[in-house]
Design an enzyme around this catalytic site. Sequence first.
Site, PDB file in Angstrom:
ATOM      1  N   SER A   1       0.821  -1.217   0.000  1.00 10.08           N
ATOM      2  CA  SER A   1       0.000   0.000   0.000  1.00 10.08           C
ATOM      3  C   SER A   1       0.849   1.259   0.000  1.00 10.08           C
ATOM      4  CB  SER A   1      -0.897   0.016   1.242  1.00 10.08           C
ATOM      5  OG  SER A   1      -1.581   1.246   1.353  1.00 10.08           O
TER       6      SER A   1
ATOM      7  N   TYR B   1      -1.970   0.627   9.919  1.00 10.33           N
ATOM      8  CA  TYR B   1      -2.181  -0.044   8.633  1.00 10.33           C
ATOM      9  C   TYR B   1      -0.937   0.090   7.752  1.00 10.33           C
ATOM     10  CZ  TYR B   1      -3.842  -0.958   3.913  1.00 10.33           C
ATOM     11  OH  TYR B   1      -3.970  -1.436   2.631  1.00 10.33           O
TER      12      TYR B   1
ATOM     13  N   LYS C   1     -17.303  -1.441   0.175  1.00  9.54           N
ATOM     14  CA  LYS C   1     -16.337  -0.928   1.148  1.00  9.54           C
ATOM     15  C   LYS C   1     -16.964   0.170   2.007  1.00  9.54           C
ATOM     16  CE  LYS C   1     -12.086  -0.157  -0.020  1.00  9.54           C
ATOM     17  NZ  LYS C   1     -10.936   0.472  -0.722  1.00  9.54           N
TER      18      LYS C   1
END
Length: 335
Positions: free
Chosen positions: A139, A161, A199
């Site tokens: 990411s 994250y 999402k």
Amino acid sequence: MRYTEDDLKDKTILITGGAGFIGSNLAFYFQENHPDAKVVVLDSFRSGETLSNGNLKSFGHFKNLIGFSGEIISGDINDKDLLLDLEVNYDFDYIFHEAAISDTTAQEQDLMIKTNVNAYKDLLDLAVAHNANMIYASSAATYGNAESPQRVGREAPNNVYGFSKLSMDHLSREYMKECDINIVGLRYFNVYGAREYFKNTTASMVLQFGHQILAGKNPRLFEGSDKILRDFIYIEDIIQANIKAMAPNTSGIYNVGTGKARSFQDIVDILQKELGTSLECEYIPNPFIGSYQFHTEADIATTKEALGYAPAYEMEEGIKAYVPEIKRIYETEVK
């Protein structure tokens, strides 16, 4: 390298997180282009379970897989018995690892590390046992507020994250040194496109602005949105990068973006053009100043060189291609 039907004939492909946004798009890519490949989708699917921020723990949704005819397994990648079953009863040639706690605002550090890092190590061991190529989702969150253009090696994650994804990348490099399998980490930037609706609030602003406009509401942007720039990438280019990562001798960590930063104002302006509207924008104070990325732009030079990747969609083209699906979702799910 482009795979023909024969190249993947009788190959077995595992897609974790296969009922999610990117995983489901991969599942349909293989079904449509490589019908003789065996595709196995693994996803925990959604339940009522939420994180402390109120968002769902899993975004996987059966509607993302309507029309998919491959094998579907409901299960959690943290379940070691499940992973042992996969090791014993299957023989995978490729593993596309898209499963994760992907909510960047999640505060559960223990769950994030367990799911994103520890379970990934177990999946790497599965790949080694099967001599399978591993292509996994890293990411752009690994970069945090690092200076643009973001380059591999200049990471500064500012949430758990991003830290978990960077930890996955470190782990991958260790396996690259010790194992013969091909391992490719793809650092996705801001992805938008079909099958992201489930999402919920973490879906792209392309979709969210599109639905605001279709509802006749004035698009609500943060003040200075013409100066808040991100590297927005259409789902078809994400799929392209994943397929190119299947080629041998491509191990590494690569950015997947367009290499161009565009503004949130651009998104609204393009959507209004495509939808034939001229709603006045409302500008509201940005409450996230100090914890907000104001500029992301992927350096994709090594991605082009190593993978032969070349983004095919400018934002104008991507949004134009996406608008019919934005309208369909609005009619079937939102209204």
